[in-house]
Design a protein around this motif. Structure first.
Motif, PDB file in Angstrom:
ATOM      1  N   ALA A 270      40.111  15.681  45.490  1.00 59.26           N
ATOM      2  CA  ALA A 270      40.077  16.828  46.410  1.00 59.26           C
ATOM      3  C   ALA A 270      41.093  17.887  46.000  1.00 59.26           C
ATOM      4  N   ASN A 271      42.263  17.449  45.559  1.00 59.13           N
ATOM      5  CA  ASN A 271      43.293  18.386  45.136  1.00 59.13           C
ATOM      6  C   ASN A 271      42.909  19.066  43.830  1.00 59.13           C
ATOM      7  N   ARG A 272      42.355  18.294  42.891  1.00 62.93           N
ATOM      8  CA  ARG A 272      41.942  18.875  41.599  1.00 62.93           C
ATOM      9  C   ARG A 272      40.843  19.916  41.806  1.00 62.93           C
ATOM     10  N   LYS A 273      39.908  19.634  42.728  1.00 60.15           N
ATOM     11  CA  LYS A 273      38.834  20.597  43.001  1.00 60.15           C
ATOM     12  C   LYS A 273      39.391  21.893  43.590  1.00 60.15           C
ATOM     13  N   PHE A 274      40.370  21.758  44.489  1.00 59.38           N
ATOM     14  CA  PHE A 274      40.978  22.949  45.096  1.00 59.38           C
ATOM     15  C   PHE A 274      41.680  23.790  44.028  1.00 59.38           C
ATOM     16  N   ILE A 275      42.473  23.143  43.183  1.00 60.93           N
ATOM     17  CA  ILE A 275      43.205  23.868  42.144  1.00 60.93           C
ATOM     18  C   ILE A 275      42.239  24.573  41.192  1.00 60.93           C
ATOM     19  N   LYS A 276      41.171  23.865  40.803  1.00 56.93           N
ATOM     20  CA  LYS A 276      40.198  24.457  39.873  1.00 56.93           C
ATOM     21  C   LYS A 276      39.457  25.629  40.524  1.00 56.93           C
ATOM     22  N   ALA A 277      39.036  25.455  41.796  1.00 59.62           N
ATOM     23  CA  ALA A 277      38.327  26.536  42.480  1.00 59.62           C
ATOM     24  C   ALA A 277      39.218  27.768  42.614  1.00 59.62           C
ATOM     25  N   THR A 278      40.488  27.553  42.930  1.00 56.24           N
ATOM     26  CA  THR A 278      41.433  28.671  43.053  1.00 56.24           C
ATOM     27  C   THR A 278      41.601  29.391  41.719  1.00 56.24           C
ATOM     28  N   ALA A 279      41.772  28.615  40.633  1.00 56.27           N
ATOM     29  CA  ALA A 279      41.943  29.212  39.306  1.00 56.27           C
ATOM     30  C   ALA A 279      40.677  29.956  38.870  1.00 56.27           C
ATOM     31  N   ASP A 280      39.507  29.356  39.119  1.00 56.13           N
ATOM     32  CA  ASP A 280      38.245  29.992  38.721  1.00 56.13           C
ATOM     33  C   ASP A 280      37.999  31.285  39.502  1.00 56.13           C
ATOM     34  N   LEU A 281      38.311  31.277  40.814  1.00 52.96           N
ATOM     35  CA  LEU A 281      38.102  32.477  41.621  1.00 52.96           C
ATOM     36  C   LEU A 281      39.024  33.599  41.161  1.00 52.96           C
ATOM     37  N   ARG A 282      40.267  33.264  40.888  1.00 53.10           N
ATOM     38  CA  ARG A 282      41.206  34.294  40.435  1.00 53.10           C
ATOM     39  C   ARG A 282      40.832  34.834  39.052  1.00 53.10           C
ATOM     40  N   LYS A 283      40.312  33.964  38.194  1.00 50.11           N
ATOM     41  CA  LYS A 283      39.851  34.436  36.887  1.00 50.11           C
ATOM     42  C   LYS A 283      38.671  35.392  37.050  1.00 50.11           C
ATOM     43  N   MET A 284      37.749  35.038  37.971  1.00 45.02           N
ATOM     44  CA  MET A 284      36.608  35.909  38.223  1.00 45.02           C
ATOM     45  C   MET A 284      37.072  37.279  38.706  1.00 45.02           C
ATOM     46  N   LEU A 285      38.028  37.297  39.646  1.00 47.28           N
ATOM     47  CA  LEU A 285      38.539  38.568  40.150  1.00 47.28           C
ATOM     48  C   LEU A 285      39.270  39.345  39.062  1.00 47.28           C
ATOM     49  N   ARG A 286      40.021  38.638  38.231  1.00 45.59           N
ATOM     50  CA  ARG A 286      40.730  39.309  37.130  1.00 45.59           C
ATOM     51  C   ARG A 286      39.729  39.969  36.173  1.00 45.59           C
ATOM     52  N   ASP A 287      38.645  39.257  35.871  1.00 41.77           N
ATOM     53  CA  ASP A 287      37.612  39.826  34.998  1.00 41.77           C
ATOM     54  C   ASP A 287      36.998  41.079  35.617  1.00 41.77           C
ATOM     55  N   ILE A 288      36.709  41.026  36.923  1.00 45.30           N
ATOM     56  CA  ILE A 288      36.118  42.173  37.618  1.00 45.30           C
ATOM     57  C   ILE A 288      37.067  43.366  37.579  1.00 45.30           C
ATOM     58  N   ILE A 289      38.359  43.108  37.829  1.00 48.44           N
ATOM     59  CA  ILE A 289      39.356  44.184  37.828  1.00 48.44           C
ATOM     60  C   ILE A 289      39.447  44.824  36.455  1.00 48.44           C
ATOM     61  N   GLU A 290      39.536  44.015  35.417  1.00 47.99           N
ATOM     62  CA  GLU A 290      39.669  44.554  34.061  1.00 47.99           C
ATOM     63  C   GLU A 290      38.435  45.346  33.654  1.00 47.99           C
ATOM     64  N   GLN A 291      37.257  44.832  34.036  1.00 50.63           N
ATOM     65  CA  GLN A 291      36.028  45.555  33.684  1.00 50.63           C
ATOM     66  C   GLN A 291      35.939  46.874  34.447  1.00 50.63           C
ATOM     67  N   ARG A 292      36.298  46.871  35.733  1.00 46.69           N
ATOM     68  CA  ARG A 292      36.248  48.106  36.521  1.00 46.69           C
ATOM     69  C   ARG A 292      37.262  49.119  36.000  1.00 46.69           C
ATOM     70  N   ALA A 293      38.450  48.666  35.652  1.00 41.14           N
ATOM     71  CA  ALA A 293      39.462  49.577  35.108  1.00 41.14           C
ATOM     72  C   ALA A 293      38.957  50.231  33.823  1.00 41.14           C
ATOM     73  N   ALA A 294      38.272  49.446  32.998  1.00 40.86           N
ATOM     74  CA  ALA A 294      37.753  49.985  31.736  1.00 40.86           C
ATOM     75  C   ALA A 294      36.659  51.020  31.982  1.00 40.86           C
ATOM     76  N   THR A 295      35.744  50.741  32.922  1.00 40.66           N
ATOM     77  CA  THR A 295      34.652  51.688  33.188  1.00 40.66           C
ATOM     78  C   THR A 295      35.157  52.954  33.889  1.00 40.66           C
ATOM     79  N   LEU A 296      36.226  52.821  34.686  1.00 44.82           N
ATOM     80  CA  LEU A 296      36.822  54.017  35.283  1.00 44.82           C
ATOM     81  C   LEU A 296      37.509  54.860  34.216  1.00 44.82           C
ATOM     82  N   ALA A 297      38.148  54.181  33.264  1.00 41.94           N
ATOM     83  CA  ALA A 297      38.867  54.903  32.210  1.00 41.94           C
ATOM     84  C   ALA A 297      37.926  55.662  31.292  1.00 41.94           C
ATOM     85  N   ASP A 298      36.760  55.063  30.970  1.00 39.33           N
ATOM     86  CA  ASP A 298      35.840  55.751  30.048  1.00 39.33           C
ATOM     87  C   ASP A 298      34.773  56.572  30.767  1.00 39.33           C
TER      88      ASP A 298
END
Length: 554
Positions: A270-298
């Motif tokens: 249960a703890n491993r699933k929570f840690i993985k879900a948290t890491a995966d969600l934050r990675k997804m958000l980080r990817d979205i932020i970086e992609q949006r920043a790039a499209t705003l810049a260009d």
């Protein structure tokens, strides 16, 4: 921190009692370990037993005295029929006390706010004399992010100013088409469930959660979640649900981790699933932020004329503007992730829970349902797509939503800790004291709302007077400088969804879980056939809410 203090004291004592030449010997080390252990035990005995019972200036305040030595009142709270049952009992026993005192884990004193004057002092008069307790930041922060929720003092004021734009009334007016489109998509889901049957059943909690999360995708991230989720092994909502709705073991680990940081050493699945879900969600958000920043810049990211910017786009554009003006970074990527998680939680889970309880009330009180439908149909007959102001000011709809939020507030608890000694309502509160604001206590207090405080009565809002007229009598979004900035967002989304659903669907009743039979004869009441989840950070139904519905006949 206690172990460091005890270690320092033990070293000083050894230095005073043992010659310097012997300090490096094994005998000195042995004495150090014994001294450290004795001092640590004595300190804990003092803090857990002696201080709260014999020396605390708060010990004479009203409150329960039958505490468990180690767990205080926590077992009683977590095993009650709802997450606020125990506190409501205390409120009714000591209705005139501004604060109710009880002990939590390891003898920690907690003050439960129990009067309008005390609410006002904590939320407004002394608002920046309090901070979020560190354990609360660990408990809630790892789930809903840090962001504005845990900002304090001047940083909190600055963040509120910077984030005011996306939640202004002009922005809400621009978002209304999004709310309306998502409400119609939700209604189509009801249509698909019903098909050619006379009636069907919807599990309201999960269905509404998915719908409000879809809305969050567009308004907070500027994306349809199905689009981004298809690019990852697990979707955004699936990951978020794993974090927010853990099983019993996961909840226990989160609670213990709030007091003792054990997250990184727990070997359970249960703890491993929570840690993985948290890491995966934050990675997804980080990817979205970086992609949006790039499209705003260009310049490749565009919004249609008249559309409101989503929160992420607003933050990135605001950050770039401030960077050009000041040469300083306003938000790091981690800061933005924290804000996105804050508003995802507030705008998704809270709104979905309020809508679920709205359907419960409609399904179990047909007179109120018919009255609300009459008002809505009268509007839609002449104005099929009412504007923001018209929706917000429908009299009975407005009263209905406020009464749902009063009796079933999605958020249960706001916790604070004093930064320095304070005196509130003639109570001297020491520095570091935890103060809990249980929102249902204010909402169901008989001295505020009358003898029928526990009854659902939308008409009470037509003649609010006396104590109930105070803004601090209604805490669904809190009050003062720390009031929820997404209040208007939530209210217009809730009302837009109800406008769509009540006009098209008649809610017949609530079914028992798995059986398909309608709960009747009082069994449909909350606390009997329908129960609250406990423990829970939100005031939601336990094990789902199954609502039977049919088409509205013309």
């Amino acid at each position: 921190m206690d172990i460091v203090t005890c270690g320092g004291l033990t070293l000083l004592e050894l230095g005073a009692l043992i010659p310097i030449r012997e300090l490096s010997s094994f005998s000195a080390f042995k004495k150090f370990c014994i001294g450290l252990l004795v001092q640590y035990v004595l300190l804990k005995v003092y803090r857990v037993i002696i201080y709260p019972n014999f020396f605390s200036p708060l010990r004479h305040l009203p409150g329960p005295k039958d505490h468990n030595l180690i767990l205080g009142q926590e077992v009683r709270k977590f095993t009650a029929e709802s997450p606020i049952s125990t506190q409501l009992q205390w409120m009714r026993k000591w209705p005139d006390a501004p604060f109710i005192r009880y002990l939590s884990f390891a003898g920690k004193e907690v003050l439960l706010v129990n009067s309008l004057a005390a609410y006002k002092a904590v939320l407004q008069t002394h608002v920046y004399d309090f901070v979020k307790p560190p354990f609360f930041a660990r408990l809630v922060g790892e789930i809903v992010g840090v962001g504005l929720l845990f900002a304090e003092g001047e940083p909190h004021k600055r963040e509120r100013r910077l984030l005011a734009g996306p939640f202004s009334v002009p922005s809400m007016r621009k978002l209304l088409p999004v709310f309306r489109a998502k409400a119609r998509n939700l209604s189509k889901g009801f249509e698909d469930l019903l098909g050619d049957k006379a009636y069907a059943t919807v599990e309201a909690t999960e269905t509404l959660s998915k719908s409000t999360m879809d809305t969050i995708g567009v308004t907070v991230l500027g994306l349809e979640l199905d689009t981004i989720s298809s690019m990852y092994p697990q979707g955004f909502q699936e990951l978020y649900s794993k974090i927010l709705h853990q099983g019993p073991l996961g909840q226990l680990i989160s609670v213990v981790n709030a007091f003792v940081p054990i997250r990184s050493i727990m070997p359970f699945e249960a703890n491993r699933k929570f840690i993985k879900a948290t890491a995966d969600l934050r990675k997804m958000l980080r990817d979205i932020i970086e992609q949006r920043a790039a499209t705003l810049a260009d310049g490749t990211f565009k919004t249609k004329m008249g559309e409101s910017r989503d929160l992420l786009t607003y933050m990135l554009e605001e950050a770039e503007l401030r960077r050009k003006e000041t040469g300083k970074e306003v938000w790091s990527v981690d800061d933005i992730i924290g804000h996105l998680l804050n508003f995802t939680s507030a705008g998704h889970e809270s709104t979905a829970t309020t809508l679920a309880w709205s359907l419960y009330v409609l399904a179990t009180n047909h007179a109120i349902q018919d009255r609300l439908r009459t008002e809505i149909n009268s509007l839609l007959e002449t104005n099929p797509e009412p504007d923001y102001d018209t929706i917000l000011n429908l009299p009975f709809l407005n009263n209905f939503v406020r009464e749902v939020l009063r009796l079933y507030p999605a958020s249960l608890l706001a916790q604070r800790e004093t930064l320095h000694p304070l005196t509130i309502e003639n109570v001297a509160i020491p520095r570091g004291t935890q103060v809990d604001m249980m929102i249902p206590l204010a909402h169901q207090h008989p001295s505020i709302w009358g003898a029928d405080a526990g009854a659902f009565n939308p008409d009470r809002w037509d003649g609010v007077s006396g104590a109930a007229a105070s803004p601090f009598a209604f805490e669904a979004f809190l009050q003062g400088p720390r009031t929820c900035p997404g209040r208007s967002f939530s209210l217009v989304e809730i009302k837009t969804v109800l406008l769509e659903l009540v006009a098209r669907w008649r809610f017949l009743g609530v079914e028992e879980r798995g059986g398909g039979e309608l709960l009747m004869g009082g069994e449909e009441a909350v606390g009997r056939g329908v129960r609250f989840a406990n423990p829970s950070l939100t005031y939601r139904p336990a094990e789902g809410l199954f609502v039977r519905f049919e088409r509205v006949r013309g």
